[in-house]
Design a protein around this motif. Structure first.
Motif, mmCIF file in Angstrom:
data_model
loop_
_atom_site.group_PDB
_atom_site.id
_atom_site.type_symbol
_atom_site.label_atom_id
_atom_site.label_comp_id
_atom_site.label_asym_id
_atom_site.label_seq_id
_atom_site.Cartn_x
_atom_site.Cartn_y
_atom_site.Cartn_z
ATOM 1 N N ILE A 179 0.838 -1.203 0.000
ATOM 2 C CA ILE A 179 0.000 0.000 0.000
ATOM 3 C C ILE A 179 0.876 1.258 0.000
ATOM 4 O O ILE A 179 0.597 2.227 -0.711
ATOM 5 C CB ILE A 179 -0.942 -0.007 1.225
ATOM 6 C CG1 ILE A 179 -1.909 -1.191 1.142
ATOM 7 C CG2 ILE A 179 -1.733 1.293 1.316
ATOM 8 C CD1 ILE A 179 -2.601 -1.520 2.451
ATOM 9 N N GLU A 180 1.952 1.234 0.782
ATOM 10 C CA GLU A 180 2.856 2.392 0.846
ATOM 11 C C GLU A 180 3.489 2.667 -0.520
ATOM 12 O O GLU A 180 3.589 3.819 -0.957
ATOM 13 C CB GLU A 180 3.937 2.140 1.899
ATOM 14 C CG GLU A 180 4.901 3.292 2.119
ATOM 15 C CD GLU A 180 4.236 4.549 2.640
ATOM 16 O OE1 GLU A 180 4.621 5.635 2.180
ATOM 17 O OE2 GLU A 180 3.316 4.445 3.478
ATOM 18 N N SER A 192 0.442 5.337 11.892
ATOM 19 C CA SER A 192 1.117 4.900 10.674
ATOM 20 C C SER A 192 0.138 4.048 9.869
ATOM 21 O O SER A 192 -0.939 3.682 10.350
ATOM 22 C CB SER A 192 2.365 4.086 11.006
ATOM 23 O OG SER A 192 1.982 2.841 11.580
ATOM 24 N N LEU A 193 0.519 3.720 8.652
ATOM 25 C CA LEU A 193 -0.360 2.933 7.793
ATOM 26 C C LEU A 193 -0.689 1.577 8.417
ATOM 27 O O LEU A 193 -1.855 1.180 8.486
ATOM 28 C CB LEU A 193 0.319 2.743 6.420
ATOM 29 C CG LEU A 193 -0.479 2.030 5.350
ATOM 30 C CD1 LEU A 193 -1.792 2.747 5.068
ATOM 31 C CD2 LEU A 193 0.329 1.933 4.063
ATOM 32 N N GLU A 215 -8.765 5.195 4.500
ATOM 33 C CA GLU A 215 -8.666 5.948 3.253
ATOM 34 C C GLU A 215 -7.202 6.372 3.083
ATOM 35 O O GLU A 215 -6.655 7.095 3.917
ATOM 36 C CB GLU A 215 -9.578 7.177 3.326
ATOM 37 C CG GLU A 215 -9.517 8.060 2.097
ATOM 38 C CD GLU A 215 -10.261 9.375 2.321
ATOM 39 O OE1 GLU A 215 -10.007 10.321 1.565
ATOM 40 O OE2 GLU A 215 -11.089 9.456 3.257
ATOM 41 N N VAL A 216 -6.562 5.871 2.018
ATOM 42 C CA VAL A 216 -5.136 6.114 1.798
ATOM 43 C C VAL A 216 -4.959 6.975 0.561
ATOM 44 O O VAL A 216 -5.436 6.620 -0.525
ATOM 45 C CB VAL A 216 -4.369 4.783 1.615
ATOM 46 C CG1 VAL A 216 -2.893 5.047 1.361
ATOM 47 C CG2 VAL A 216 -4.547 3.893 2.835
ATOM 48 N N PHE A 263 -1.540 6.632 -6.105
ATOM 49 C CA PHE A 263 -2.829 5.944 -6.008
ATOM 50 C C PHE A 263 -3.612 6.442 -4.793
ATOM 51 O O PHE A 263 -3.040 6.828 -3.778
ATOM 52 C CB PHE A 263 -2.625 4.433 -5.869
ATOM 53 C CG PHE A 263 -2.237 3.740 -7.145
ATOM 54 C CD1 PHE A 263 -3.207 3.208 -7.975
ATOM 55 C CD2 PHE A 263 -0.910 3.626 -7.528
ATOM 56 C CE1 PHE A 263 -2.858 2.564 -9.152
ATOM 57 C CE2 PHE A 263 -0.553 2.997 -8.699
ATOM 58 C CZ PHE A 263 -1.527 2.469 -9.516
ATOM 59 N N GLU A 264 -4.952 6.420 -4.949
ATOM 60 C CA GLU A 264 -5.855 6.611 -3.807
ATOM 61 C C GLU A 264 -6.640 5.322 -3.621
ATOM 62 O O GLU A 264 -7.172 4.769 -4.594
ATOM 63 C CB GLU A 264 -6.797 7.788 -4.056
ATOM 64 C CG GLU A 264 -6.095 9.139 -4.024
ATOM 65 C CD GLU A 264 -7.072 10.297 -3.835
ATOM 66 O OE1 GLU A 264 -8.252 10.028 -3.536
ATOM 67 O OE2 GLU A 264 -6.644 11.453 -3.969
#
Length: 605
Positions: A371-372, A565-566, A580-581, A379-380
């Motif tokens: 994801i990171e 953090s993520l 939501e990233v 990207f979202e």
């Protein structure tokens, strides 16, 4: 030239990559005056930032007329899919152990596989110059570990060295001259056997693909050890699957060999050497690349199945599209399938809705790194809570169990054991003093029980505890395990948060946002002090009048918000919540509910 192939095994942060740096420097791999980054083998940004090795990498050094191919293996169990296959292409291992911490879970995980393959280890006790180092205790623990893992008498009679990777020395004795790493080089040449494949150089070409990557100029490339024969650039070979079925036939466009940190093109690949081939379009990890006359595939290590899955979806919040440039499901799908092509430990599946994808992998850290990488590419995404993957065997539902090794101050051991063995359904395996007022606890805990536990663990141990986990095996389902105990504070409206409103909300719980931040209805802005969710208004400003009174107009002083953090955010959410990233933000939110439905459920404050 004489040849040796070795892998370096170590737990996270035991100094493996730093030691490889020194091996490269002292072998003359760098020219005089060449600028070399620290931890040269950590090639991507996330590896450098976090100080962990994610991707297995090869390098090559020369010492006294012998070329030594060194494979730097990942130091975290989530990337263990790489480790298992890499051990099949080396003839010996260097086990690096921190002289203070002793052997840790990742050490045990990889060493067990190395011993099972019959590899004889060299033990290097690193960081012996640290004030809390206890090399004799660490050495005894390594011997006990080998004995518990069923090592043979030959493997138990292992040579050992005392070293400091940062200072660049290794000696057979603790009070040695401490000058350089020559003792380690000499021990590798003397103790690790030359590849037995050298005797098979006259047989047809055969190679087992171990790692897969892509090069922007030459395309798909596969790395592995040549098991027999020789291969020249331009020859036509074929790829066989593990079952022996032909996958494709292709012309080898390039052969690369490791020379220091870089790869250099060579004309001929020899038996026993570790090389990279280009030219294929379909072949992947665990396939056999061989001459056209060969009909039988080489035995390959099976790829361990994934243990958790996460849903990746489009970002459909009111703030979607403000930070990132890649927001469509089609673009997300392309990126995920490209990742699955190169990373064989990850599996991707479409969902019925078409705008979300099930991504399965080995652990939360592996998902967090993917994801990171995607958010850095623009990207979202919206990410669901990780779910454990169950297996059915003979009508019994099995779930993954992890071995958790925990080092805590003695005063906090009771609280940790209570949490692990109580609501999280873990089983205590071992508990012993670890010196310096610390206790080491080893427990077998369901993977479900450890999702979201790390934050709670740090709170219970006042930030002093260390928790390491590694996949242990499968066991019958242990029944329901409760998730997060606390409820959350949810914004009931969209706008910009106001300091006065947040100041009044602080008595309700911890805040995840500060003043002057964009919020929207359904966004999680804090953790409730109680176990129920509460909808609140972070936009409510102070009503102004023309009356002033002493003591009522003091400045608002907010407690700093908790910034997750993520990985912490993904582990924190419940099943009815999403992360939501975006390239700039990590927000938590509820899955959308109709406002009337929320009111009917009594969730409006």
């Amino acid at each position: 030239m004489d040849l040796r192939n070795i892998a370096i095994i170590a737990h996270v942060d035991h100094g493996k990559t730093t030691l490889v740096d020194e091996l490269l420097k002292q072998s003359g791999a760098f020219r005089t005056g060449q600028a070399v980054a620290e931890r040269a083998m950590d090639s991507n940004d996330i590896e450098r930032e976090r100080g962990i090795t994610i991707l297995a990498k090869c390098t090559s050094v020369e010492h006294g007329g012998t070329r030594i191919n060194i494979v730097d293996t990942p130091g975290h169990a989530d990337f263990g899919g790489e480790v298992e296959r890499i051990l099949s292409m080396v003839d010996g291992v260097v086990l690096l152990v921190d002289a203070a911490e002793g052997p840790m879970p990742q050490t045990k995980f990889v060493t067990a596989k190395a011993l099972a393959l019959g590899l004889r280890p060299i033990v290097v006790l690193n960081k012996v110059d640290k004030p809390d180092a206890e090399p004799d205790r660490a050495l005894n623990e390594v011997f006990d570990l080998f004995a518990n893992l069923g090592a043979s008498d030959e493997q138990l009679d292992f040579p050992h060295l005392y070293a400091s990777g940062r200072a660049g020395w290794a000696d057979p004795e603790l009070d040695g001259p401490r000058e350089n790493l020559d003792a380690l080089f000499d021990m590798i040449v003397a103790h690790v056997p030359a590849p037995k494949q050298l005797a098979a150089k006259d047989e047809p070409f055969c190679m087992l693909a171990t790692t897969l990557s892509a090069d922007p100029f030459i395309g798909r490339i596969l790395t592995g050890r040549v098991e027999s024969g020789t291969l020249k650039t331009g020859e036509t070979i074929k790829a066989l699957s593990r079952t022996g079925d032909k996958i494709e036939q292709f012309r080898v466009s390039k052969i690369l060999a490791f020379r220091g940190l870089s790869q250099a093109p060579i004309e001929t690949a020899q038996a026993g050497d570790i090389v990279t081939l280009a030219g294929m379009s379909k072949a992947t990890v665990a396939d056999t690349l061989c001459a056209l006359s060969v009909e039988t595939a080489l035995p390959a290590q099976p790829i361990d199945p994934p243990t958790i899955s996460v849903t990746f979806g489009i970002n459909d919040s009111p703030l979607a599209g403000r930070d990132g440039s890649k927001v469509q499901s089609r673009v997300i799908r392309e990126r995920l399938f490209k990742e699955a092509e190169l990373n064989v430990a990850i599996k991707i599946a479409d969902t019925p809705s078409g705008d979300a994808f099930e991504v399965s992998g080995r652990g939360e850290l592996q998902m967090g790194v993917l994801i990171e990488n995607m958010r850095r590419e623009g990207f979202e995404l919206s990410i669901s809570r990780p779910r454990v993957i169950f297996r059915e065997e003979d009508g019994v539902t099995l779930e993954p169990i992890e071995e958790a090794t925990i080092d805590v101050d003695d005063e906090y051991s009771g609280a940790v054991i209570e949490k692990i063995t109580g609501p999280r359904k873990g089983e205590l395996v071992e508990m012993k003093p670890a010196g310096a007022g610390k206790t080491r606890i080893i427990a077998h805990v369901p993977s479900r029980g450890l999702i979201g536990y790390h934050g709670e663990f740090l709170t219970d141990t006042r930030g002093t505890g260390v928790l390491n986990r590694v996949f242990h095996g499968w066991a019958p389902h242990k029944g329901p395990i409760e998730g997060r105990r606390q409820g959350v504070l949810i914004s009931m409206d969209a706008g910009v948060s106001v300091a006065y409103a947040l100041w009044n909300l602080e008595e309700r719980g911890k805040m995840f946002i500060g003043a002057q931040e964009q919020v929207y209805g359904g966004m999680i802005i804090g953790e409730h002090a109680r176990d129920n969710d509460l909808e609140v208004n972070p936009l409510k400003g102070k009503k102004l009048t023309n009356v002033r009174a002493s003591g009522t107009d003091e400045a608002v002083r907010l407690t700093p918000p908790v910034r997750m953090s993520l990985e912490q955010a993904i582990a924190y959410i419940n099943d009815d919540e999403l992360v939501e990233v975006t390239p700039k933000s990590i927000r938590l939110r509820k899955r959308w509910l109709d406002p009337h439905e929320r009111k009917r459920q009594g969730k409006v404050a």
